[in-house]
Design a protein around this motif. Sequence first.
Motif, PDB file in Angstrom:
ATOM      1  N   LYS A  15      -7.202  16.103   0.807  1.00  6.52           N
ATOM      2  CA  LYS A  15      -6.871  14.932   1.640  1.00  6.52           C
ATOM      3  C   LYS A  15      -7.702  13.721   1.213  1.00  6.52           C
ATOM      4  CE  LYS A  15      -4.164  17.335   4.364  1.00  6.52           C
ATOM      5  NZ  LYS A  15      -3.046  17.830   3.617  1.00  6.52           N
ATOM      6  N   ARG A  16      -8.969  13.952   0.907  1.00  7.62           N
ATOM      7  CA  ARG A  16      -9.860  12.877   0.471  1.00  7.62           C
ATOM      8  C   ARG A  16      -9.381  12.288  -0.850  1.00  7.62           C
ATOM      9  NH1 ARG A  16     -14.523  15.768   0.947  1.00  7.62           N
ATOM     10  NH2 ARG A  16     -14.544  15.404   3.169  1.00  7.62           N
ATOM     11  N   MET A  17      -8.965  13.149  -1.777  1.00  2.95           N
ATOM     12  CA  MET A  17      -8.451  12.683  -3.066  1.00  2.95           C
ATOM     13  C   MET A  17      -7.218  11.810  -2.857  1.00  2.95           C
ATOM     14  SD  MET A  17      -5.846  13.148  -5.504  1.00  2.95           S
ATOM     15  CE  MET A  17      -5.093  14.647  -4.921  1.00  2.95           C
ATOM     16  N   ILE A  18      -6.321  12.231  -1.970  1.00  2.00           N
ATOM     17  CA  ILE A  18      -5.110  11.446  -1.678  1.00  2.00           C
ATOM     18  C   ILE A  18      -5.500  10.096  -1.087  1.00  2.00           C
ATOM     19  CG2 ILE A  18      -3.026  11.342  -0.258  1.00  2.00           C
ATOM     20  CD1 ILE A  18      -2.990  14.478  -0.516  1.00  2.00           C
TER      21      ILE A  18
ATOM     22  N   ASP B 206       1.135  14.543  -1.029  1.00  2.00           N
ATOM     23  CA  ASP B 206       0.980  13.607   0.081  1.00  2.00           C
ATOM     24  C   ASP B 206       0.084  14.224   1.149  1.00  2.00           C
ATOM     25  OD1 ASP B 206       2.520  15.348   1.705  1.00  2.00           O
ATOM     26  OD2 ASP B 206       4.359  14.247   1.268  1.00  2.00           O
ATOM     27  N   GLY B 207      -0.074  13.511   2.238  1.00  2.00           N
ATOM     28  CA  GLY B 207      -0.962  13.949   3.317  1.00  2.00           C
ATOM     29  C   GLY B 207      -0.542  15.244   3.977  1.00  2.00           C
ATOM     30  N   GLN B 208       0.701  15.676   3.767  1.00  2.00           N
ATOM     31  CA  GLN B 208       1.192  16.928   4.345  1.00  2.00           C
ATOM     32  C   GLN B 208       0.998  18.118   3.406  1.00  2.00           C
ATOM     33  OE1 GLN B 208       2.177  16.812   7.590  1.00  2.00           O
ATOM     34  NE2 GLN B 208       1.503  14.701   7.329  1.00  2.00           N
ATOM     35  N   THR B 209       0.616  17.859   2.153  1.00  2.00           N
ATOM     36  CA  THR B 209       0.451  18.922   1.169  1.00  2.00           C
ATOM     37  C   THR B 209      -0.725  19.807   1.550  1.00  2.00           C
ATOM     38  OG1 THR B 209       1.313  17.477  -0.560  1.00  2.00           O
ATOM     39  CG2 THR B 209       0.106  19.432  -1.277  1.00  2.00           C
TER      40      THR B 209
ATOM     41  N   MET C 266       0.842  -1.179   0.000  1.00  2.00           N
ATOM     42  CA  MET C 266       0.000   0.000   0.000  1.00  2.00           C
ATOM     43  C   MET C 266       0.886   1.240   0.000  1.00  2.00           C
ATOM     44  SD  MET C 266      -2.793   0.963   2.872  1.00  2.00           S
ATOM     45  CE  MET C 266      -4.183   1.938   2.493  1.00  2.00           C
ATOM     46  N   ALA C 267       0.535   2.213  -0.823  1.00  2.00           N
ATOM     47  CA  ALA C 267       1.300   3.449  -0.898  1.00  2.00           C
ATOM     48  C   ALA C 267       1.134   4.231   0.394  1.00  2.00           C
ATOM     49  CB  ALA C 267       0.812   4.279  -2.082  1.00  2.00           C
ATOM     50  N   ALA C 268       2.134   5.023   0.730  1.00  2.00           N
ATOM     51  CA  ALA C 268       2.125   5.778   1.987  1.00  2.00           C
ATOM     52  C   ALA C 268       1.420   7.114   1.824  1.00  2.00           C
ATOM     53  CB  ALA C 268       3.561   5.971   2.464  1.00  2.00           C
ATOM     54  N   ASN C 269       0.175   7.101   1.388  1.00  2.00           N
ATOM     55  CA  ASN C 269      -0.599   8.318   1.172  1.00  2.00           C
ATOM     56  C   ASN C 269       0.169   9.350   0.369  1.00  2.00           C
ATOM     57  OD1 ASN C 269      -3.014   7.547   2.242  1.00  2.00           O
ATOM     58  ND2 ASN C 269      -2.617   8.383   4.258  1.00  2.00           N
ATOM     59  N   ARG C 270       0.779   8.901  -0.690  1.00  2.00           N
ATOM     60  CA  ARG C 270       1.522   9.770  -1.600  1.00  2.00           C
ATOM     61  C   ARG C 270       1.156   9.349  -3.018  1.00  2.00           C
ATOM     62  NH1 ARG C 270       6.178  12.826  -1.595  1.00  2.00           N
ATOM     63  NH2 ARG C 270       6.492  12.393   0.602  1.00  2.00           N
ATOM     64  N   VAL C 271       0.775  10.328  -3.826  1.00  2.00           N
ATOM     65  CA  VAL C 271       0.470  10.064  -5.229  1.00  2.00           C
ATOM     66  C   VAL C 271       1.096  11.153  -6.088  1.00  2.00           C
ATOM     67  CG1 VAL C 271      -1.695   8.825  -4.801  1.00  2.00           C
ATOM     68  CG2 VAL C 271      -1.753  11.282  -5.156  1.00  2.00           C
TER      69      VAL C 271
ATOM     70  N   ALA D 177       0.166  13.649  -8.802  1.00  2.00           N
ATOM     71  CA  ALA D 177      -0.990  14.283  -9.437  1.00  2.00           C
ATOM     72  C   ALA D 177      -0.560  14.737 -10.823  1.00  2.00           C
ATOM     73  CB  ALA D 177      -1.469  15.464  -8.604  1.00  2.00           C
ATOM     74  N   VAL D 178      -1.115  14.103 -11.852  1.00  2.00           N
ATOM     75  CA  VAL D 178      -0.838  14.483 -13.228  1.00  2.00           C
ATOM     76  C   VAL D 178      -1.881  15.538 -13.589  1.00  2.00           C
ATOM     77  CG1 VAL D 178      -0.633  13.713 -15.612  1.00  2.00           C
ATOM     78  CG2 VAL D 178       0.068  12.190 -13.737  1.00  2.00           C
ATOM     79  N   CYS D 179      -1.459  16.799 -13.539  1.00  2.00           N
ATOM     80  CA  CYS D 179      -2.363  17.929 -13.748  1.00  2.00           C
ATOM     81  C   CYS D 179      -2.405  18.272 -15.228  1.00  2.00           C
ATOM     82  CB  CYS D 179      -1.896  19.124 -12.934  1.00  2.00           C
ATOM     83  SG  CYS D 179      -1.826  18.789 -11.171  1.00  2.00           S
ATOM     84  N   GLN D 180      -3.607  18.252 -15.786  1.00  2.00           N
ATOM     85  CA  GLN D 180      -3.800  18.480 -17.210  1.00  2.00           C
ATOM     86  C   GLN D 180      -4.687  19.696 -17.426  1.00  2.00           C
ATOM     87  OE1 GLN D 180      -4.521  14.719 -19.401  1.00  2.00           O
ATOM     88  NE2 GLN D 180      -4.615  13.835 -17.347  1.00  2.00           N
ATOM     89  N   SER D 181      -4.341  20.483 -18.434  1.00  2.00           N
ATOM     90  CA  SER D 181      -5.126  21.669 -18.736  1.00  2.00           C
ATOM     91  C   SER D 181      -5.012  21.992 -20.218  1.00  2.00           C
ATOM     92  CB  SER D 181      -4.619  22.855 -17.905  1.00  2.00           C
ATOM     93  OG  SER D 181      -5.425  23.988 -18.118  1.00  2.00           O
TER      94      SER D 181
END
Length: 117
Positions: A83-86, A37-40, A1-6, A8-12
Amino acid sequence: MAANRVIAVCQSGGEFVTDENGTLSYKGGDAHAIDVDGQTKFDDFKTEIAEMFNPSMNTMSIKYFLPGNKKTLITVSNEKDLKRMIKFHGNSASVDMFIIMEEENAAHDVSNMEASR
């Protein structure tokens, strides 16, 4: 399981296309990656996106899909949403996020014709 870190591929700058089964896909535009991550902090996240794409922070909307759902876009508008998204994407290496530029002055779409009397 990932440590609440992803990532984010931001597209525009692209556009959403609806497939025949109702799922959405995003075509075109630019993409940048941000480590989240959860600290962001939401304000830091939003500022970094604004620096990448140069939108006004007041007129951009940040959205993503829930895992397994390509029909409904979820809006990130505060710390809890981020936080929910993470948390939702904690088992994924990345999440596609879509930066949608709202019109600075949405009222300009209203007709400029004089009203009839």
